[in-house]
Design an enzyme around this catalytic site. Structure first.
Site, PDB file in Angstrom:
ATOM      1  N   HIS A  71       0.801  -1.228   0.000  1.00 40.81           N
ATOM      2  CA  HIS A  71       0.000   0.000   0.000  1.00 40.81           C
ATOM      3  C   HIS A  71       0.836   1.280   0.000  1.00 40.81           C
ATOM      4  O   HIS A  71       0.511   2.266   0.664  1.00 40.81           O
ATOM      5  CB  HIS A  71      -0.960   0.004   1.178  1.00 40.81           C
ATOM      6  CG  HIS A  71      -2.087  -0.988   1.061  1.00 40.81           C
ATOM      7  ND1 HIS A  71      -2.505  -1.493  -0.147  1.00 40.81           N
ATOM      8  CD2 HIS A  71      -2.892  -1.554   2.007  1.00 40.81           C
ATOM      9  CE1 HIS A  71      -3.514  -2.335   0.059  1.00 40.81           C
ATOM     10  NE2 HIS A  71      -3.761  -2.388   1.356  1.00 40.81           N
TER      11      HIS A  71
ATOM     12  N   GLU B  32     -11.886  -3.305  -3.781  1.00 40.46           N
ATOM     13  CA  GLU B  32     -10.909  -2.303  -4.178  1.00 40.46           C
ATOM     14  C   GLU B  32     -10.620  -2.437  -5.679  1.00 40.46           C
ATOM     15  O   GLU B  32      -9.844  -3.303  -6.084  1.00 40.46           O
ATOM     16  CB  GLU B  32      -9.625  -2.495  -3.369  1.00 40.46           C
ATOM     17  CG  GLU B  32      -9.833  -2.506  -1.866  1.00 40.46           C
ATOM     18  CD  GLU B  32      -8.738  -3.260  -1.143  1.00 40.46           C
ATOM     19  OE1 GLU B  32      -7.545  -3.011  -1.427  1.00 40.46           O
ATOM     20  OE2 GLU B  32      -9.072  -4.119  -0.305  1.00 40.46           O
TER      21      GLU B  32
ATOM     22  N   HIS C 171     -10.014   2.321  -0.097  1.00 37.13           N
ATOM     23  CA  HIS C 171      -9.986   1.162   0.807  1.00 37.13           C
ATOM     24  C   HIS C 171     -11.130   1.229   1.829  1.00 37.13           C
ATOM     25  O   HIS C 171     -10.903   1.021   3.033  1.00 37.13           O
ATOM     26  CB  HIS C 171      -8.636   1.093   1.515  1.00 37.13           C
ATOM     27  CG  HIS C 171      -8.221  -0.284   1.929  1.00 37.13           C
ATOM     28  ND1 HIS C 171      -8.898  -1.018   2.867  1.00 37.13           N
ATOM     29  CD2 HIS C 171      -7.186  -1.068   1.515  1.00 37.13           C
ATOM     30  CE1 HIS C 171      -8.295  -2.183   3.034  1.00 37.13           C
ATOM     31  NE2 HIS C 171      -7.254  -2.240   2.219  1.00 37.13           N
ATOM     32  N   ALA C 172     -12.346   1.495   1.374  1.00 32.15           N
ATOM     33  CA  ALA C 172     -13.491   1.532   2.285  1.00 32.15           C
ATOM     34  C   ALA C 172     -13.865   0.119   2.736  1.00 32.15           C
ATOM     35  O   ALA C 172     -13.803  -0.836   1.970  1.00 32.15           O
ATOM     36  CB  ALA C 172     -14.682   2.189   1.604  1.00 32.15           C
ATOM     37  N   TYR C 173     -14.248   0.023   4.007  1.00 31.85           N
ATOM     38  CA  TYR C 173     -14.745  -1.229   4.597  1.00 31.85           C
ATOM     39  C   TYR C 173     -16.267  -1.127   4.690  1.00 31.85           C
ATOM     40  O   TYR C 173     -16.790  -0.330   5.467  1.00 31.85           O
ATOM     41  CB  TYR C 173     -14.177  -1.420   5.998  1.00 31.85           C
ATOM     42  CG  TYR C 173     -12.725  -1.808   6.083  1.00 31.85           C
ATOM     43  CD1 TYR C 173     -12.351  -3.071   6.550  1.00 31.85           C
ATOM     44  CD2 TYR C 173     -11.710  -0.911   5.741  1.00 31.85           C
ATOM     45  CE1 TYR C 173     -11.014  -3.436   6.667  1.00 31.85           C
ATOM     46  CE2 TYR C 173     -10.371  -1.276   5.858  1.00 31.85           C
ATOM     47  CZ  TYR C 173     -10.034  -2.531   6.321  1.00 31.85           C
ATOM     48  OH  TYR C 173      -8.713  -2.878   6.432  1.00 31.85           O
TER      49      TYR C 173
END
Length: 361
Positions: A118, A326, A194-196
């Site tokens: 990342h 992603e 990178h949303a959860y």
């Protein structure tokens, strides 16, 4: 000094010395976008250009926040989970933190065993972004953030100007547009949001009851340290076959990534251009989204390593409490000539467009 402490000191030093208009633009905080009806809103922080919250109604009209995250900027500074962040310069893993470009070897910051992950320990998710434009309400509220990545940052070649825009439109559409211009050297670029996601609500427990469909017939297998083998394999006959709407929990125990049970794999998205990538629905809340994007791949990650992570409003997050989708270039593409290239030449522009996500309920 511990990494978290270094980040806090860096932030405090910047805020102490910044002044005037530049300080106003770079003041670290939260920025809200809200639709006219008032039942769809998001929050962004310019620390890591992170998506902090997404509030949408369920099938009964009850509003809920459907992304995991933190309450304060300090928690984003110190956090290590990449909650909602804009990840780069190169998201995902680069084997041994090394690649060769135009005959020259480059060595990146190693932060995942023997590999780079990342963008390194101070990737784009751990820097202050400048707020360029901010329209909080109206027909299409939006915010545009900017970051200049310097030549040699975390080992990457060349100066890079990076922009990301978050925009709402009716009725419940969220669009994320990323672009980056290579100024003076060829460089790899692979940006990721990178949303959860937990469509039942960020504090509602695991997502094993969510239904998921991924529009992909092939995936990129990985070795035991999550580096692609170079093969692009068919999903048919494997637990990675999600071409039909499938309960996430029905196969999660059949897959693993790096020793943890759950999905953590890149799919080759079918078709070209701006196209459907995945569909997710939570039967309990009735919330659903379809994800569209223009990238060759998408990483499905089911939050396999989290334990007792303190989040928003007193929530404590555990493994499988969310899923990430992603959209991206293939992991470690710089070391696999058969993968779609992620190299941007001087003067060239990287573009990444997501419609995230045509929410429905």
């Amino acid at each position: 000094m511990a990494r978290a402490a270094v980040l806090c000191v860096s932030l405090l030093l910047y805020l102490a010395f910044a002044s005037g208009a530049d300080a106003a633009k770079k003041k670290v905080g939260f920025y809200e976008l809200k639709n006219k009806k008032g039942d769809f809103s998001i929050k962004i922080t310019n620390w890591g250009a992170a998506l902090v919250s997404v509030i949408v109604p369920d099938s009964k009209g009850n509003l809920g926040d459907v992304v995991l995250g933190y309450d304060t900027v300090a928690e984003y500074v110190n956090g290590s989970s990449y909650f909602g962040a804009l990840v780069g310069r190169v998201a995902n893993r680069v084997a041994k933190g090394r690649f060769v470009l135009d005959g020259k070897a480059y060595h990146l910051y190693i932060n995942d065993g023997k590999n780079a992950l990342h963008g390194g320990h101070r990737g784009f998710s751990k820097v202050i972004w400048t707020v360029k434009e901010y329209v909080p309400s109206g027909d299409s509220p939006y915010i545009t953030l900017y970051y200049h990545s310097f030549d040699g940052e975390q080992g990457f070649p060349g100066d890079l100007d990076v922009y990301v825009t978050y925009e709402l439109s009716n009725p419940y559409d969220l669009r994320i547009r990323m672009n980056a211009t290579a100024l003076n050297k060829a460089t790899p670029v692979n940006l990721v949001n990178h949303a959860y996601w937990n469509l039942g609500g960020h504090a509602s427990g695991d997502v094993l009851g969510h239904l998921i469909q991924v529009f992909a017939s092939r995936y990129t297998p990985v070795d035991n340290v999550m580096i692609p083998t170079g093969e692009i394999a068919g999903v048919a006959g494997t637990p990675y076959d999600l071409r039909q709407l499938t309960p996430l929990g029905s196969r999660i125990n059949l897959v693993s990534g790096g020793g943890a049970v759950g999905y953590d794999i890149n799919y080759e998205v079918q078709g070209d251009g701006f196209r459907p990538v995945a569909y997710v629905r939570d039967p309990k809340s009735g919330r659903a989204f379809k994800l569209w994007a223009d990238q060759p791949g998408v990483q499905l990650y089911t939050n396999n390593w989290m334990k007792d992570e303190k989040g928003k409003a007193g929530a404590v997050y555990q493994k499988h409490d969310a899923l990430c989708l992603e959209t991206q270039g293939f992991p470690d593409a710089v070391n696999h000539p058969n993968f779609p290239s992620v190299i941007v030449r001087p003067g060239g522009v990287y573009k990444h467009d997501m419609l995230l996500f045509k929410f429905s309920h």
